[in-house]
Design a protein around this motif. Structure first.
Motif, PDB file in Angstrom:
ATOM      1  N   GLU A 166       0.833  -1.199   0.000  1.00  0.00           N
ATOM      2  CA  GLU A 166       0.000   0.000   0.000  1.00  0.00           C
ATOM      3  C   GLU A 166       0.872   1.255   0.000  1.00  0.00           C
ATOM      4  O   GLU A 166       0.615   2.192  -0.768  1.00  0.00           O
ATOM      5  CB  GLU A 166      -0.930   0.010   1.217  1.00  0.00           C
ATOM      6  N   VAL A 196       0.902   4.064  -2.915  1.00  0.00           N
ATOM      7  CA  VAL A 196       0.572   5.463  -2.614  1.00  0.00           C
ATOM      8  C   VAL A 196       1.597   6.388  -3.265  1.00  0.00           C
ATOM      9  O   VAL A 196       1.242   7.415  -3.850  1.00  0.00           O
ATOM     10  CB  VAL A 196       0.479   5.696  -1.088  1.00  0.00           C
ATOM     11  N   ARG A 218      -8.640   2.796  -0.213  1.00  0.00           N
ATOM     12  CA  ARG A 218      -9.109   4.185  -0.225  1.00  0.00           C
ATOM     13  C   ARG A 218      -7.922   5.143  -0.146  1.00  0.00           C
ATOM     14  O   ARG A 218      -7.877   6.168  -0.825  1.00  0.00           O
ATOM     15  CB  ARG A 218     -10.062   4.402   0.951  1.00  0.00           C
ATOM     16  N   ARG A 219      -6.950   4.801   0.679  1.00  0.00           N
ATOM     17  CA  ARG A 219      -5.749   5.636   0.828  1.00  0.00           C
ATOM     18  C   ARG A 219      -5.022   5.785  -0.511  1.00  0.00           C
ATOM     19  O   ARG A 219      -4.538   6.868  -0.857  1.00  0.00           O
ATOM     20  CB  ARG A 219      -4.837   5.015   1.883  1.00  0.00           C
ATOM     21  N   GLU A 240      -7.110   8.101  -2.762  1.00  0.00           N
ATOM     22  CA  GLU A 240      -7.028   9.489  -2.294  1.00  0.00           C
ATOM     23  C   GLU A 240      -5.663  10.108  -2.575  1.00  0.00           C
ATOM     24  O   GLU A 240      -5.551  11.323  -2.724  1.00  0.00           O
ATOM     25  CB  GLU A 240      -7.359   9.560  -0.810  1.00  0.00           C
TER      26      GLU A 240
END
Length: 97
Positions: free
Chosen positions: A59, A63, A82-83, A86
């Protein structure tokens, strides 16, 4: 495909590309988990900036990668949270294959 049909198809593609609002050569594509070489070549041949990795990303790694990314291609090991979404500010498409 007959040469004249191929040439006509290429002309049609060029016409569409000429009217595209965002140049393909500026669209960044990330493909994860070992996409076929042919798929990578097809995208590069169309002018996209393609990065292909043989593995999934964590993750945190994802990101970082999505910040300037336009297209993300994943397989089953990659988890788009979701991170991750976003963190993306340019993502226009995501696909699982």
């Amino acid at each position: 495909m007959a040469p004249e049909l191929k040439r006509k198809r290429e002309e049609e593609v060029e016409a569409v590309n000429a009217t595209t609002s965002f140049p393909k050569n500026k669209i960044k594509v990330l493909l994860l988990e070992g996409v076929s070489t042919k798929g990578i070549q097809l995208l590069k041949g169309q002018g996209f900036q393609v990065e292909a990795l043989k593995t999934a990303l964590t993750e945190d790694e994802l990101v970082e990668k999505v910040k300037d990314l336009h297209i993300l291609g994943i397989r089953s090991k990659t988890q788009v949270t979701r991170r991750v979404i976003e963190a993306s500010n340019r993502l226009i498409a995501m696909a699982c294959f």
